[in-house]
Write a protein that holds these residues in place. Structure first.
Motif, PDB file in Angstrom:
ATOM      1  N   GLU A  78      27.196  46.709  18.452  1.00 55.63           N
ATOM      2  CA  GLU A  78      26.742  47.692  17.764  1.00 55.63           C
ATOM      3  C   GLU A  78      26.411  49.104  18.665  1.00 55.63           C
ATOM      4  O   GLU A  78      26.185  50.199  18.233  1.00 55.63           O
ATOM      5  N   HIS A  79      25.805  48.756  19.859  1.00 57.20           N
ATOM      6  CA  HIS A  79      25.342  49.882  20.674  1.00 57.20           C
ATOM      7  C   HIS A  79      26.439  50.870  21.467  1.00 57.20           C
ATOM      8  O   HIS A  79      26.224  51.775  21.788  1.00 57.20           O
ATOM      9  N   GLY A  80      27.540  50.196  21.571  1.00 60.10           N
ATOM     10  CA  GLY A  80      28.597  51.058  22.429  1.00 60.10           C
ATOM     11  C   GLY A  80      28.588  50.508  23.758  1.00 60.10           C
ATOM     12  O   GLY A  80      27.996  49.613  24.116  1.00 60.10           O
ATOM     13  N   VAL A  81      29.536  51.488  24.436  1.00 60.65           N
ATOM     14  CA  VAL A  81      29.791  51.114  25.782  1.00 60.65           C
ATOM     15  C   VAL A  81      29.120  51.910  26.758  1.00 60.65           C
ATOM     16  O   VAL A  81      28.091  51.706  27.536  1.00 60.65           O
ATOM     17  N   GLY A  82      29.104  53.360  26.445  1.00 65.08           N
ATOM     18  CA  GLY A  82      28.333  54.391  27.156  1.00 65.08           C
ATOM     19  C   GLY A  82      28.627  54.128  28.812  1.00 65.08           C
ATOM     20  O   GLY A  82      29.844  54.036  29.105  1.00 65.08           O
ATOM     21  N   GLN A  83      27.530  54.313  29.429  1.00 61.89           N
ATOM     22  CA  GLN A  83      27.565  54.114  30.965  1.00 61.89           C
ATOM     23  C   GLN A  83      27.282  52.637  31.014  1.00 61.89           C
ATOM     24  O   GLN A  83      27.919  52.043  32.280  1.00 61.89           O
ATOM     25  N   LEU A  84      26.398  51.893  30.574  1.00 65.18           N
ATOM     26  CA  LEU A  84      26.078  50.699  30.740  1.00 65.18           C
ATOM     27  C   LEU A  84      27.068  49.756  30.764  1.00 65.18           C
ATOM     28  O   LEU A  84      26.797  48.918  31.691  1.00 65.18           O
ATOM     29  N   LYS A  85      27.896  49.515  29.798  1.00 65.45           N
ATOM     30  CA  LYS A  85      28.950  48.492  29.973  1.00 65.45           C
ATOM     31  C   LYS A  85      30.275  49.061  30.312  1.00 65.45           C
ATOM     32  O   LYS A  85      31.237  48.368  29.987  1.00 65.45           O
ATOM     33  N   ARG A  86      30.455  50.125  30.827  1.00 61.85           N
ATOM     34  CA  ARG A  86      31.743  50.685  31.246  1.00 61.85           C
ATOM     35  C   ARG A  86      32.458  49.799  32.371  1.00 61.85           C
ATOM     36  O   ARG A  86      33.538  49.427  31.994  1.00 61.85           O
TER      37      ARG A  86
ATOM     38  N   GLY B 249      23.281  54.936  27.296  1.00 63.94           N
ATOM     39  CA  GLY B 249      23.525  55.980  28.141  1.00 63.94           C
ATOM     40  C   GLY B 249      24.915  57.179  27.731  1.00 63.94           C
ATOM     41  O   GLY B 249      25.105  57.623  28.618  1.00 63.94           O
ATOM     42  N   GLY B 250      25.448  56.743  26.519  1.00 63.90           N
ATOM     43  CA  GLY B 250      26.571  57.890  26.390  1.00 63.90           C
ATOM     44  C   GLY B 250      26.247  58.964  26.267  1.00 63.90           C
ATOM     45  O   GLY B 250      27.218  60.035  26.315  1.00 63.90           O
ATOM     46  N   GLN B 251      24.991  59.486  26.092  1.00 64.95           N
ATOM     47  CA  GLN B 251      24.682  60.882  25.468  1.00 64.95           C
ATOM     48  C   GLN B 251      24.056  61.908  26.918  1.00 64.95           C
ATOM     49  O   GLN B 251      23.734  62.752  26.629  1.00 64.95           O
ATOM     50  N   MET B 252      24.066  60.818  28.237  1.00 67.28           N
ATOM     51  CA  MET B 252      23.417  61.695  29.156  1.00 67.28           C
ATOM     52  C   MET B 252      24.379  61.978  30.263  1.00 67.28           C
ATOM     53  O   MET B 252      25.331  61.580  30.400  1.00 67.28           O
TER      54      MET B 252
ATOM     55  N   THR C 168      35.302  72.499  32.544  1.00 66.95           N
ATOM     56  CA  THR C 168      33.753  72.151  32.859  1.00 66.95           C
ATOM     57  C   THR C 168      33.528  70.753  32.003  1.00 66.95           C
ATOM     58  O   THR C 168      33.858  70.882  30.800  1.00 66.95           O
ATOM     59  N   PRO C 169      32.932  70.107  32.577  1.00 63.16           N
ATOM     60  CA  PRO C 169      32.672  68.624  31.911  1.00 63.16           C
ATOM     61  C   PRO C 169      31.670  68.936  30.629  1.00 63.16           C
ATOM     62  O   PRO C 169      30.610  69.671  31.169  1.00 63.16           O
ATOM     63  N   ILE C 170      31.829  68.473  29.411  1.00 61.74           N
ATOM     64  CA  ILE C 170      30.867  68.593  28.474  1.00 61.74           C
ATOM     65  C   ILE C 170      30.227  67.135  27.967  1.00 61.74           C
ATOM     66  O   ILE C 170      31.214  66.163  27.783  1.00 61.74           O
ATOM     67  N   VAL C 171      29.169  66.969  27.756  1.00 63.46           N
ATOM     68  CA  VAL C 171      28.426  65.782  27.239  1.00 63.46           C
ATOM     69  C   VAL C 171      27.771  66.170  25.869  1.00 63.46           C
ATOM     70  O   VAL C 171      26.886  66.608  25.687  1.00 63.46           O
ATOM     71  N   PRO C 172      28.599  65.750  24.665  1.00 65.67           N
ATOM     72  CA  PRO C 172      27.944  65.941  23.439  1.00 65.67           C
ATOM     73  C   PRO C 172      26.770  65.150  23.087  1.00 65.67           C
ATOM     74  O   PRO C 172      26.709  63.948  23.714  1.00 65.67           O
ATOM     75  N   GLN C 173      25.759  65.653  22.686  1.00 64.28           N
ATOM     76  CA  GLN C 173      24.489  64.769  22.308  1.00 64.28           C
ATOM     77  C   GLN C 173      24.258  65.154  20.967  1.00 64.28           C
ATOM     78  O   GLN C 173      23.997  66.531  20.519  1.00 64.28           O
ATOM     79  N   SER C 174      23.696  64.141  20.279  1.00 61.62           N
ATOM     80  CA  SER C 174      22.694  64.626  19.052  1.00 61.62           C
ATOM     81  C   SER C 174      21.365  64.233  19.076  1.00 61.62           C
ATOM     82  O   SER C 174      20.602  64.846  19.495  1.00 61.62           O
ATOM     83  N   GLY C 175      21.221  63.023  18.482  1.00 59.11           N
ATOM     84  CA  GLY C 175      19.636  62.669  18.522  1.00 59.11           C
ATOM     85  C   GLY C 175      19.026  62.072  19.771  1.00 59.11           C
ATOM     86  O   GLY C 175      17.810  62.073  19.821  1.00 59.11           O
ATOM     87  N   ASN C 176      19.890  61.903  20.621  1.00 56.12           N
ATOM     88  CA  ASN C 176      19.524  61.355  21.996  1.00 56.12           C
ATOM     89  C   ASN C 176      18.872  59.938  21.841  1.00 56.12           C
ATOM     90  O   ASN C 176      17.880  59.758  22.554  1.00 56.12           O
ATOM     91  N   THR C 177      19.328  59.151  20.947  1.00 54.85           N
ATOM     92  CA  THR C 177      18.594  57.668  20.970  1.00 54.85           C
ATOM     93  C   THR C 177      19.483  56.496  21.402  1.00 54.85           C
ATOM     94  O   THR C 177      19.068  55.605  21.143  1.00 54.85           O
ATOM     95  N   GLY C 178      20.636  57.092  21.794  1.00 53.40           N
ATOM     96  CA  GLY C 178      21.492  55.736  22.302  1.00 53.40           C
ATOM     97  C   GLY C 178      20.911  55.033  23.337  1.00 53.40           C
ATOM     98  O   GLY C 178      20.305  55.596  24.221  1.00 53.40           O
ATOM     99  N   LEU C 179      21.404  53.705  23.242  1.00 50.42           N
ATOM    100  CA  LEU C 179      20.903  52.532  24.099  1.00 50.42           C
ATOM    101  C   LEU C 179      21.650  52.438  25.461  1.00 50.42           C
ATOM    102  O   LEU C 179      21.296  51.452  26.135  1.00 50.42           O
TER     103      LEU C 179
END
Lengths: 476, 476
Positions: A434-442, A84-87, A71-82
């Protein structure tokens, strides 16, 4: 039941729910919405299950079951990432693992100057706990009232204090990680020096939840500065800003704790659109910087440093005008001016965003070249340039042309990104500072990263998460 | 031909030799000896081939052939490591890959404050090149006249300047690595911020050549300090040394660039055995520290800080006596006193060495507890305790009892190590703070590391070096 729920077998949902208890296994759409949308409204996803474990043991059992059932798991904490890494994705079959209930500050060690905090501790809560213990936890960023330590580490957060104190990675001495199999990697060390093997900690920091779930960390604390001064400076050019940075670094060394560049356009946008801001300088300039000095010695020392720097800057005509905050509230007003910039850009219509870094000496060249290529792609587009100049990191967010059409402008998002990022690459910079890769820049990272870099990252991913259940679709 | 040569097929030796040219493929015993012994005489190995490539391209071709033929490769730069990481085994079938001809400083970038140096650049050469460019490269350690940057990075070297500037890892912004397959991972970036994926750089730094061959790196430069003061302080207890460290850090912040602890025994050994040293203090104390202040502001500022700190230390009776070097040559004499300690211990007979770190607040507890357990294992053994107290890192080297027998004492090497390391572990410390694992601590690491730590390291090793040809028998 929502349609998305169809993507997860009800029996499996039940097995996950039993680990955390029904109260903390969210399946109703109204409960789930806050986890699949975020305040800025940029990212959306779907899921039929949000799990809110209350202990590392529960995280471990969730991951064991996830591995068993693929089962795929998406860890999430404050949900403020820019980025889409937490979605979760739109398929509905990815389970959101919220760390927000793991919110204990386990220990503050005043002798070692460390704090051991769980992933769900809100950044501002940690800052306040440090302050109450007469210490500074320097990580500071716009979302600090809601972002959480787990996400700060997983995205290697930056912000306004990186110049003197480093980013989240530099602030972290040890981590506790639940691996995809549910096994716990307990590496909560407090040591300044430890050469017993590979640096595993730094793999998890910045991995955006794709290798494991950070559940706690040992973080560095610092002495509270004894004096702080904030100044706002008007400059004739970005080259002058670069020279001022060099001069200020040379005179203040590590006491230079912020050097934030602000272009004329965001300056005007803020004056036009932000409520309650005060014009920092009477005269107008093409560029501005906010300079902060934090002295570990005394208030007088901080004052002496800022006066020395600004005096020399005016005398050598690097700076055209400058003001030093005369009170704490004035200092806060100047910082507020910097912090509302992104919000103040919104009334100007659609914008195309970048989070880039280049070697700091190349900042003026980047500004010049990026301005030209943007004008080439969308004539009349307005570069709103501001950011952490001392780190070589700019948020280069292009507003649509005056009276332009939002949709037509946003249709050129990729073309503008590509043009700006080509300039970044030609200057040996980074397209995600500083924002990371997430979905946006993958996709862009996969397409443009040095080939061996992606190949090695894929091997690390396969070694740590062979089943591919950790935050799929992010980073790599 | 030496007997060891039998371990490598002559045809294979020839294929390797063709890559670098016969002149740089050493096969004669007299040529090989310097690469399989080292100055301290602690480590020996055997090989029938030492390769000295002159370019990254040659390193790449060597590694490609090594992978094709499953030939084990031992990367080596300055050959000064203390844990045997740079030595081939006794079998004779491991090829030594010397990086010493890759000794170019490719670039010094004064605006970005970086230097790009190849693996074979001698540390002192790099320090001098930085100084000639009016910059500081702060890495500083006893072997700096012969150790090389590749080894410094591969072992994540520490030394006397870590307190303010960090260890080799902290000084490294980017790396160029030849992978076991011969492919080149070119990651020579100069960026302070880059969040595009996993932190691969920090895997290679500190991996002791077991994952790839570091061929070059981008390293940070700093402004040269404008003032420097060195003081020698006598203290009544290790607790007083800890308190003095806290007070000095609080007053000097990052200007506190060294805080070296010296026990009474190494102090006496140095006075007794080292040529030309001068007694730093007229009065005798159980503990001493060497304190260094480096001001980025001015010579007066450095002087003011050290006087302020020592004045307060004497007044509060943390310090019993203190002297400030009155000249550059006196400062050098005080540093020399610290640096000759390891050598001055030798005339006292055999010693059993440790390179440990604990959270700095636990230093006095470590000293007390380790002293007790050592006395329990070898009654009369003499703990010689000195090191980088500001980093929590001590070199805790036990001399045999007075009039004791060297061989009988050394027969207890493992028992003494185990007892001391048990204390280290009970205080959540590290059994290898700055020297690395190499051969020396490999078995102990495997036996005592947290289980998931070794498991994850094994996965990284398998992912990067599936054929197991990179420096086999080291670290993991």
């Amino acid at each position: 039941m929502t349609d998305a729920a169809l993507a997860l077998d009800p029996g499996l949902v039940q097995r996950f729910a039993e680990i955390v208890g029904d109260r903390y296994a969210l399946t109703a759409r109204r409960d789930i919405v806050p986890y699949v949308t975020e305040p800025r409204g940029l990212w959306h996803g779907r899921t039929s299950l949000v799990l809110r474990p209350g202990s590392v043991e529960e995280v471990s059992r969730i991951m064991r079951l996830a591995t068993e059932t693929r089962t795929p798991i998406v860890p999430q904490s404050g949900n403020t990432g820019l980025v889409g890494g937490q979605m979760p994705d739109e398929g509905g079959g990815q389970v959101v693992l919220s760390l927000s209930r793991l919110n204990r500050i386990r220990e503050i060690d005043l002798l070692s100057n460390t704090v051991t905090a769980e992933a769900g501790v809100i950044l501002q809560t940690l800052q306040e706990a440090a302050a109450n213990a007469d210490r500074l936890f320097p990580l500071s960023l716009a979302a600090q009232g809601s972002c959480q330590i787990g996400g700060n580490l997983s995205s290697n957060a930056g912000g306004t204090n990186v110049l003197a104190y480093g980013n989240a990675r530099d602030l972290c001495l040890g981590v506790e990680v639940v691996l995809p199999t549910g096994e716990v990697f307990d590496d909560l060390r407090k040591l300044k020096k430890d050469n017993t093997g590979y640096d595993l900690k730094n793999l998890f920091v910045g991995a955006e939840g794709t290798l494991g779930v950070i559940t706690a960390a040992v973080l560095k604390l610092f002495p509270k500065p004894k004096g702080r001064e904030v100044a706002f400076v008007g400059l004739p050019s970005s080259e002058a800003a670069l020279a001022l940075f060099g001069m200020a670094s040379d005179r203040a060394n590590n006491a230079l704790t912020a050097f934030e560049l602000i272009g004329r356009l965001p300056y005007e946008f803020t004056l036009a659109h932000a409520a309650g801001v005060v014009r920092p300088l009477a005269s107008d300039w093409p560029w501005y910087v906010l300079v902060e000095i934090s002295s570990g010695r005394s208030a007088e020392d901080a004052r002496g440093l800022i006066e020395d720097i600004l005096g020399a800057a005016i005398e050598t005509e690097l700076a055209g005008d400058a003001v030093i905050a005369a009170s704490l509230s004035q200092a806060e007003a100047l910082w507020n001016f910097r912090e509302v910039l992104p919000e103040a850009q919104k009334p100007e219509g659609a914008s195309i965003k970048h989070d880039i870094s280049v070697p700091i000496a190349s900042i003026p060249k980047f500004i010049e070249q990026a301005g030209m290529v943007v004008e080439g792609v969308v004539p009349g587009a307005r570069p709103v340039c501001f950011g952490h100049m001392g780190d070589g990191n700019l948020h280069y967010n292009i507003s649509r042309p005056v009276n332009g059409d939002d949709a037509a402008f946003l249709a050129r998002y990729r073309a503008v990104n590509d043009a700006v990022h080509d300039v970044v690459r030609s200057l040996h910079g980074s397209i995600s500072a500083e924002h990371g890769v997430g979905q946006l820049k993958r996709d862009e990272l996969i397409a443009t990263a040095p080939p061996m870099s992606m190949e090695l990252m894929r091997r690390v991913k396969a070694a740590f998460d062979p089943a591919g259940i950790m935050n799929p679709g992010k980073v790599i």
